[in-house]
Design a protein around this motif. Structure first.
Motif: not given
Length: 629
Positions: A371-376, A406-410, A428-437, A615-623
């Protein structure tokens, strides 16, 4: 003195032996190079030529081996018998082994297609030349038995040889007949192969064959030359297609003078370790969790580059890497000191490889580092984190450091605490969204793995490893879940076809109003109703470009369904899953509406669905952040 002359391929059919020393790379020609050779040979063989004209192949640079001890050593490596003698010269190939091997592969293809008979060669007092690689003796046997049934991909050399053999087959179906047609020649496979054989069997003196002959520039170093073969090899290649740093470094490590009293076979051990490491790095599932560049053919160079970066604090620039190791491994006058340096530097590379192998074996480390490698994040940064851990610390401390990275990429903690994901689709946000997904999919696997480890702490099941090789090769990227629009459809026919597909997907064929509009070609009215039925609103751009309407899709599937409504996209996703295409777990959840409190209508992706997904995305990040929900 050294001698430069011409020698036809036919003159090599005397059973001579070519020995490829350890400092050279294995066979690495690809389809393009093999096709270019076949194009040139065949086109020359069938076109009109001037008297005495021949096809000139690139130089082969060789040195006769006359030293008895070296000949004995070659015998033991190759299994060659009494034919390896001073009288029947064995040649050390200093340059040109790629071309020699490619011509040999072509000969083996001609044998398999019965254009060439080894029995007839023997009857005529001829035999194919033979090749043996010092550190790859099994390659000799593989080449000598090469045919369609013996192809394999067990190691990197066999893979390239097998692919080159198949490239000949592809060329015969595609390029060969086209060239024959251009020159008005017969284009059957038999005719084309016969002309290729004719140019290879024709000697310099034989003017009867209309094919002409193929001749190498033969550069022969004298047997007692004071020139070091490696120095000659490097200087010869200077200015041509540059040898990679790793290929030159390999030559430095495996020089004979590094092993003056090699009772334990250290030279062969390093050569075999090199090959094992190279083979492992060329497994795509291993490589693609360490690198975003799938096409890098010289992967072992990464290990030397990382070691250089650790020593110097900067990445090596062009040529610096080889010079660095050249200075390390050639500066010593005392043999014992040189041997110790070689051993020490090689052990550093082996230890680094073992670290990477350990990461590969552990699914959680594999997933998180991938994940880190593919997030830059660079591999060097990850190694710095690893090297900074106290030796007594466990793996959990390293994982904790990786997670903080990893938190730095989320999305940030403060944002997530407010139940917000502020990322909106755009360049401008495509790479950040890709990392999150990507993170969401990997986090599901890691959670499952960690849950199982509560009972079996040492569990290493590979089924919980994210397939980065497929993620790269299938070009997974951010796409809209429900992107319905006909704006890109220019023709009336395309619009009508699009609308009919949507009508079928939404089961609207019984809607009399819609079918009347279809007859009247009132597409705007149909379009409005389809949007209403599918839960899509053209005006809700903010919702449409939010994380609740974005997922990961592979390039081919995305092209397959383009800008269609959810119902049609869902149908396509089901089809590609059944056909064997990898689909990440969260993408499957999206199209199966697997999130809590979603609408149950599987034909539409509504605003409520987008909210539930968000809401699912938020719950996973909170976890992941250990925040209370």
């Amino acid at each position: 003195m050294n001698n430069i002359s011409l020698i036809s391929v036919a003159e090599l059919l005397d059973g001579r032996n070519f020995f490829v020393p350890a400092y050279q790379r294995g066979y690495r020609w690809g389809k393009d190079q093999m096709w270019e050779l076949l194009d040139d040979l065949y086109e020359f063989s069938i076109r009109d030529k001037k008297e005495g004209e021949f096809y000139c192949l690139q130089p082969v640079i060789v040195q006769p081996i006359t030293d008895d001890e070296k000949l004995k050593e070659i015998k033991s490596i190759t299994g060659w018998g009494d034919e390896v003698t001073f009288e029947n010269t064995t040649w050390e190939v200093i340059d040109g082994q790629q071309r020699l091997t490619s011509i040999y592969i072509l000969f083996r293809y001609l044998v398999s297609e019965e254009t060439l008979s080894l029995k007839r060669l023997k009857k005529d007092g001829k035999a194919l030349y033979r090749l043996c690689y010092e550190t790859r003796p099994k390659t000799k046997d593989f080449l000598e038995e090469l045919d369609e049934d013996s192809l394999n991909y067990d190691n990197i050399d066999a893979t390239f040889i097998s692919k080159a053999y198949l490239a000949i087959d592809e060329w015969l179906k595609d390029r060969g007949p086209a060239i024959a047609k251009r020159y008005g020649k017969r284009n059957s496979t038999e005719d084309i192969l016969q002309m290729l054989y004719n140019i290879l069997r024709t000697s310099r003196e034989d003017n009867r064959e209309t094919s002409g002959s193929a001749q190498f520039i033969w550069y022969e170093l004298q047997a007692d030359s004071t020139k070091n073969p490696i120095d000659e090899f490097i200087s010869i290649n200077n200015g041509k297609i540059r040898l990679t740093d790793a290929e030159l470094i390999k030559g430095l490590f495996l020089q004979k003078r590094n092993f003056s009293n090699d009772q334990s076979g250290r030279q062969m051990r390093i050569a075999m370790q090199w090959e094992d490491i190279e083979n492992t790095l060329h497994k795509d599932d291993f490589w693609t969790f360490l690198s975003r560049n799938e096409e890098d053919d010289n992967r072992i160079e990464t290990l030397f580059s990382l070691t250089y970066q650790k020593d110097k604090g900067v990445k090596p620039q062009d040529g610096n890497l080889f010079r660095h190791y050249y200075e390390l491994l050639t500066g010593s006058e005392r043999e014992n000191e040189l041997e110790q340096k070689v051993e020490y530097e090689w052990e550093r590379i082996v230890k680094l490889f073992h670290v990477l192998s350990g990461w590969y074996e552990d699914p959680v480390l594999y997933n998180t580092i991938g994940f880190l490698i593919h997030s830059g994040v660079t591999l060097s940064e990850i190694l710095t984190l690893h090297d900074g851990i106290d030796r007594d610390a466990g793996k959990s401390e390293f994982i904790a450091l990786l997670n903080r990275k990893a938190e730095e990429k989320l999305p940030g903690r403060d944002e997530v605490k407010k139940n917000e994901i502020g990322l909106t689709y755009g360049k401008s946000k495509r790479h950040e969204i890709r990392s999150l997904l990507l993170f969401l999919n990997i986090y599901q696997l890691n959670k499952q793995m960690n849950e199982l480890r509560k009972n079996v702490p040492t569990l290493m099941s590979p089924i919980y490893k994210f397939p980065f090789d497929l993620f790269v090769s299938q070009q997974w990227d951010v796409e809209h879940i429900d992107s319905a629009t006909t704006n890109d459809l220019r023709s009336v026919e395309d619009k009508e076809a699009w609308l009919i597909e949507a009508i079928n997907a939404l089961n609207l064929k019984d809607d009399e109003e819609i079918m009347t509009w279809l007859t009247e070609k009132n597409y705007d009215a149909i379009w409005t109703k389809i949007l209403q039925r599918s839960g899509t609103s053209e005006s809700s751009d903010t919702m449409k470009n939010s994380i609740g309407n974005l997922t990961l899709l592979d390039a081919e599937t995305n092209r397959g369904y383009g800008n269609h409504i959810f119902a049609l996209k869902r149908k396509e996703i089901q089809r590609v899953i059944q056909s064997g295409t990898f689909v990440p777990i969260c993408t499957q959840m999206v199209f199966n509406k697997g999130f809590e409190s979603q609408d149950t209508d599987l034909r539409a992706w509504t605003d409520k669905d987008k909210e539930c997904y968000t809401a699912f995305v938020v719950r996973e990040l909170k976890s992941f952040y250990n925040l209370k929900d």
